[in-house]
Write a protein that holds these residues in place. Structure first.
Motif, PDB file in Angstrom:
ATOM      1  N   PRO A 506       1.098  -1.186   0.121  1.00 22.20           N
ATOM      2  CA  PRO A 506      -0.050   0.257  -0.046  1.00 22.20           C
ATOM      3  C   PRO A 506       0.878   1.349  -0.115  1.00 22.20           C
ATOM      4  O   PRO A 506       2.039   1.218   0.759  1.00 22.20           O
ATOM      5  N   GLY A 507       0.480   2.343  -0.719  1.00 22.51           N
ATOM      6  CA  GLY A 507       1.087   3.616  -0.709  1.00 22.51           C
ATOM      7  C   GLY A 507       0.334   4.749  -1.203  1.00 22.51           C
ATOM      8  O   GLY A 507      -0.722   4.269  -2.036  1.00 22.51           O
ATOM      9  N   PHE A 508       0.664   5.762  -0.781  1.00 24.34           N
ATOM     10  CA  PHE A 508      -0.404   7.065  -1.595  1.00 24.34           C
ATOM     11  C   PHE A 508       0.230   7.498  -2.717  1.00 24.34           C
ATOM     12  O   PHE A 508       1.400   7.418  -3.004  1.00 24.34           O
ATOM     13  N   GLY A 509      -0.441   8.033  -3.531  1.00 22.94           N
ATOM     14  CA  GLY A 509       0.067   8.353  -4.870  1.00 22.94           C
ATOM     15  C   GLY A 509       1.137   9.635  -4.930  1.00 22.94           C
ATOM     16  O   GLY A 509       1.163  10.376  -4.004  1.00 22.94           O
ATOM     17  N   ARG A 510       1.790   9.410  -5.769  1.00 23.70           N
ATOM     18  CA  ARG A 510       2.914  10.209  -6.294  1.00 23.70           C
ATOM     19  C   ARG A 510       2.363  11.447  -6.844  1.00 23.70           C
ATOM     20  O   ARG A 510       1.695  11.417  -7.939  1.00 23.70           O
ATOM     21  N   LYS A 511       2.824  12.599  -6.345  1.00 23.74           N
ATOM     22  CA  LYS A 511       2.405  13.968  -6.815  1.00 23.74           C
ATOM     23  C   LYS A 511       3.544  14.603  -7.645  1.00 23.74           C
ATOM     24  O   LYS A 511       4.721  14.713  -7.007  1.00 23.74           O
ATOM     25  N   VAL A 512       3.410  14.750  -8.831  1.00 26.27           N
ATOM     26  CA  VAL A 512       4.719  15.231  -9.639  1.00 26.27           C
ATOM     27  C   VAL A 512       4.399  16.946  -9.274  1.00 26.27           C
ATOM     28  O   VAL A 512       3.125  17.350  -9.954  1.00 26.27           O
ATOM     29  N   ARG A 513       5.458  17.581  -9.154  1.00 24.67           N
ATOM     30  CA  ARG A 513       5.263  19.050  -9.242  1.00 24.67           C
ATOM     31  C   ARG A 513       4.298  19.678 -10.284  1.00 24.67           C
ATOM     32  O   ARG A 513       4.737  19.480 -11.566  1.00 24.67           O
ATOM     33  N   GLY A 514       3.363  20.504 -10.238  1.00 20.07           N
ATOM     34  CA  GLY A 514       2.844  20.916 -11.391  1.00 20.07           C
ATOM     35  C   GLY A 514       2.055  20.303 -12.176  1.00 20.07           C
ATOM     36  O   GLY A 514       1.662  20.913 -13.202  1.00 20.07           O
ATOM     37  N   LEU A 515       1.726  18.875 -11.913  1.00 21.67           N
ATOM     38  CA  LEU A 515       1.144  18.207 -12.588  1.00 21.67           C
ATOM     39  C   LEU A 515      -0.256  18.191 -12.852  1.00 21.67           C
ATOM     40  O   LEU A 515      -1.095  17.763 -11.838  1.00 21.67           O
ATOM     41  N   LYS A 516      -0.936  19.000 -13.715  1.00 26.02           N
ATOM     42  CA  LYS A 516      -2.485  19.032 -13.645  1.00 26.02           C
ATOM     43  C   LYS A 516      -3.056  19.108 -15.017  1.00 26.02           C
ATOM     44  O   LYS A 516      -2.211  18.956 -16.040  1.00 26.02           O
ATOM     45  N   THR A 517      -4.243  18.885 -15.212  1.00 25.23           N
ATOM     46  CA  THR A 517      -4.936  18.714 -16.545  1.00 25.23           C
ATOM     47  C   THR A 517      -6.294  19.513 -16.406  1.00 25.23           C
ATOM     48  O   THR A 517      -6.984  19.167 -15.339  1.00 25.23           O
ATOM     49  N   THR A 518      -6.699  20.061 -17.402  1.00 30.40           N
ATOM     50  CA  THR A 518      -8.273  20.502 -17.656  1.00 30.40           C
ATOM     51  C   THR A 518      -9.021  19.238 -17.993  1.00 30.40           C
ATOM     52  O   THR A 518      -8.359  18.239 -18.544  1.00 30.40           O
ATOM     53  N   ALA A 519     -10.321  19.191 -17.408  1.00 28.32           N
ATOM     54  CA  ALA A 519     -11.134  18.156 -17.901  1.00 28.32           C
ATOM     55  C   ALA A 519     -11.245  17.759 -19.409  1.00 28.32           C
ATOM     56  O   ALA A 519     -11.248  16.707 -19.702  1.00 28.32           O
ATOM     57  N   GLU A 520     -11.005  19.003 -20.204  1.00 31.04           N
ATOM     58  CA  GLU A 520     -11.165  18.767 -21.542  1.00 31.04           C
ATOM     59  C   GLU A 520      -9.843  18.017 -22.060  1.00 31.04           C
ATOM     60  O   GLU A 520     -10.221  17.068 -22.834  1.00 31.04           O
ATOM     61  N   ASP A 521      -8.771  18.171 -21.432  1.00 33.47           N
ATOM     62  CA  ASP A 521      -7.646  17.351 -22.078  1.00 33.47           C
ATOM     63  C   ASP A 521      -7.485  16.168 -21.227  1.00 33.47           C
ATOM     64  O   ASP A 521      -6.368  15.351 -21.469  1.00 33.47           O
ATOM     65  N   LEU A 522      -8.177  15.724 -20.282  1.00 34.29           N
ATOM     66  CA  LEU A 522      -7.848  14.704 -19.421  1.00 34.29           C
ATOM     67  C   LEU A 522      -7.792  13.210 -20.129  1.00 34.29           C
ATOM     68  O   LEU A 522      -6.675  12.656 -20.010  1.00 34.29           O
ATOM     69  N   PRO A 523      -8.582  12.973 -21.310  1.00 31.65           N
ATOM     70  CA  PRO A 523      -8.485  11.819 -21.917  1.00 31.65           C
ATOM     71  C   PRO A 523      -7.057  11.716 -22.647  1.00 31.65           C
ATOM     72  O   PRO A 523      -6.176  10.740 -22.732  1.00 31.65           O
ATOM     73  N   ASP A 524      -6.515  12.849 -23.277  1.00 33.89           N
ATOM     74  CA  ASP A 524      -5.226  12.841 -23.709  1.00 33.89           C
ATOM     75  C   ASP A 524      -4.108  12.600 -22.723  1.00 33.89           C
ATOM     76  O   ASP A 524      -3.236  11.838 -23.193  1.00 33.89           O
ATOM     77  N   TYR A 525      -4.384  13.172 -21.525  1.00 34.42           N
ATOM     78  CA  TYR A 525      -3.159  13.020 -20.425  1.00 34.42           C
ATOM     79  C   TYR A 525      -3.443  11.675 -20.347  1.00 34.42           C
ATOM     80  O   TYR A 525      -2.197  10.757 -20.281  1.00 34.42           O
TER      81      TYR A 525
END
Length: 556
Positions: A506-525
């Motif tokens: 078990p482990g908590f997810g890794r957060k990459v600095r500044g890693l975000k996406t708009t909902a519109e671009d989510l499938p692409d990401y």
């Protein structure tokens, strides 16, 4: 046996100024508005006012302390007024966010439903909730658009078939999660159904346990797949075998939200006949010693973290149980990465169960009726909800399985779903929730459709969880891809957590600095990251393990 609430504890300890508002240490004066409201009137008392006053005089007659506080004790939250964007969530006052309609949560302990119960919920959804009926990741069913005038009739009809909304929300012991296959799984260690029922009957609706520092989430299971996610519950009992004797291993102090912590093994062996007493002891400790000063620290995980396992066990045994518990073994590793019980599998009685995947838990009254009708047509009288927003039909004879599967599939209730349909969850989101910043259900459904089209052969286990705010109702920190709703460049979007997991490592997810996406671009990401995973993974490597060694560029 558990001790009576507070009495006697205060005299054994010195009072101390302010502190964390712990009753057992002598501090009973409320330190915030929530505690003051609970002291002024127990949340359970709001039921009669709803029946006698509010349902007859209408929404405008509701006392604000009941509207935004005590009504939660019966599963009622005002839903979000339509048209308020996510940027206003943290700015507007509660009365500006409130709609005149309610979300109503029906608690389904152990996820167990008869066809009669399912049909009553379906009828209520159609008559009073504009057809809405979402299966949650705590095995409940949530209705929306409920008017206060309808609530007494809803309660009467639910209670006539053995269901209720009592303590479905609020600072209370909420629904008790259990394996949907309890009693039928070929490989289960124990059928925990009797313990779920005893805990429910002893503690739910009892005023001695209706004023906890905050919510209290419970799980109890003998499932070999560990489907009740014991690692992230306030209290959990996990079936174990100790030298041939079946019992439970006790875990306490799990929870996510903005400060995630995994539950800790207390290290004791609990016989089945002791479970309810031990549960009462744990919940009694939370009531008496739990932190009440700051709302964001008023969960048992903070107490367990500060005390440590050794002290927690000592207080449980000496002050609440009045007897020691033997040491016990840890649970065996879960048998599978997927915990949702989707698919067709044999029961130990020769029949089969059929698990299917509604899209992100979204159903409606007509589809609940359809599910009940199909279950009955193919010989079943029992339906279950899972902790992954899925459902299971039990007790299907071997010669009836193919027909049931064909009809479920024809109605978009997938028994053989893609990984994306099977393992994507979404919370309620901005459509109804006053805490949300972004929309989640439609975004999750669109993501599933896009990924199925773009990656039709992707077959690895992969959880994708969408949450509309930081509170992690959809368990974003323990998902392979966890998506936390926020505004991105002024648009609805998500902060991304990668590689969370439960189970063996078990482990908590890794957060990459500044890693975000708009909902519109989510499938692409998501497509981009999964293609990187497929090209780089080693034989047998899970997504969560790959994330830990992947370059940041491959995760972006």
């Amino acid at each position: 046996m558990t001790t009576s609430p507070i009495k006697g504890n205060a005299s054994r300890h010195h009072k101390r100024p302010r502190g964390e508002g712990q009753w057992a240490l002598g501090y009973h004066e409320p330190l915030n508005k929530n505690e003051e409201n609970k002291k002024n009137d127990d949340g359970l008392n709001v039921r009669q006012r709803i029946i006698d006053i509010y349902s007859k005089r209408g929404f405008d007659s509701i006392d604000p302390a009941d509207l935004r506080g005590r009504m939660r004790w019966y599963g009622l939250y005002t839903q979000r007024k339509p048209g308020i964007d996510g940027g206003k969530t943290a700015i507007l006052e509660p009365e500006e966010l409130d709609d005149r309609y309610f979300m109503l949560r029906v608690r389904i302990d152990g996820g167990q439903l008869s066809l009669e119960q399912l049909r009553v919920v379906a009828d209520l959804a159609n008559e009073y909730a504009r057809g809405t009926a979402d299966v949650t990741d705590r095995q409940n069913i949530q209705l929306h658009w409920v008017e206060i005038e309808s609530v007494p009739d809803i309660w009467e009809r639910l209670e006539a078939v053995g269901l209720s909304t009592t303590e479905a929300c609020g600072d209370t012991p909420r629904v008790i999660m259990g394996c949907p296959l309890a009693g039928i799984d070929q490989d289960e260690l124990l059928d925990a159904t009797p313990q779920v029922r005893e805990i429910h009957d002893r503690f739910i609706g009892d005023p001695a346990y209706s004023n906890l520092p905050r919510k209290f989430k419970s799980a109890l299971s003998g499932c070999p797949a560990h489907c009740t996610v014991h690692e992230i519950n306030d209290v959990a009992f996990v079936a174990v075998d100790k030298d041939g004797e079946k019992g439970f291993d006790l875990w306490v102090g799990g929870g996510l939200s903005t400060n995630p912590m995994f539950a800790k093994r207390i290290g004791v062996f609990v016989r089945p006949d002791q479970v309810a007493d031990v549960y009462g002891g744990v919940i009694g400790i939370f009531r008496d010693y739990g932190y009440r000063r700051l709302r964001h620290r008023a969960r048992i995980k903070f107490l367990v973290n500060d005390w440590g396992v050794e002290k927690f066990r000592e207080v449980l045994e000496t002050e609440y149980l009045k007897e020691p518990l033997p040491d016990g073994p840890a649970p065996v590793e879960p048998r599978a990465h997927r915990r949702d019980h989707v698919g067709v599998f044999p029961q130990k009685d020769g029949n089969f169960y059929v698990g299917f995947a509604p899209k992100v838990g979204r159903l409606d009254g007509d589809r609940l009726h359809l599910i009940a009708d199909l279950a009955e047509k193919y010989g079943s009288a029992r339906v279950r909800t899972t902790v992954e927003q899925k459902m299971v039909i039990l007790d299907v004879a071997p010669d009836q399985v193919d027909g049931l599967v064909a009809e479920l599939e024809a109605n978009d209730l997938k028994v053989n779903p893609s990984t994306f349909r099977r393992q994507t969850m979404a919370c309620t989101g901005i459509e109804f929730c006053k805490l949300a910043i972004v929309e989640t259900k439609a975004a999750g459904a669109n993501l599933i459709d896009e990924l199925e089209r773009r990656l039709p052969d992707f077959a690895e286990p992969l959880t994708i969880n969408l949450n509309g705010c930081p509170n992690s109702c959809a368990r974003i920190q323990v998902a392979d891809i966890g998506l936390k709703g926020q505004l991105v460049d002024g648009k609805e979007g998500f902060q991304i957590h990668l590689g969370g997991s439960l189970g063996v490592n078990p482990g908590f997810g890794r957060k990459v600095r500044g890693l975000k996406t708009t909902a519109e671009d989510l499938p692409d990401y998501v497509e981009r990251v999964l293609r990187n995973f497929e090209s780089q993974k080693k034989d047998g490597e899970r997504f969560a393990d790959w994330v830990q060694r992947a370059d940041e560029g491959d995760l972006s």
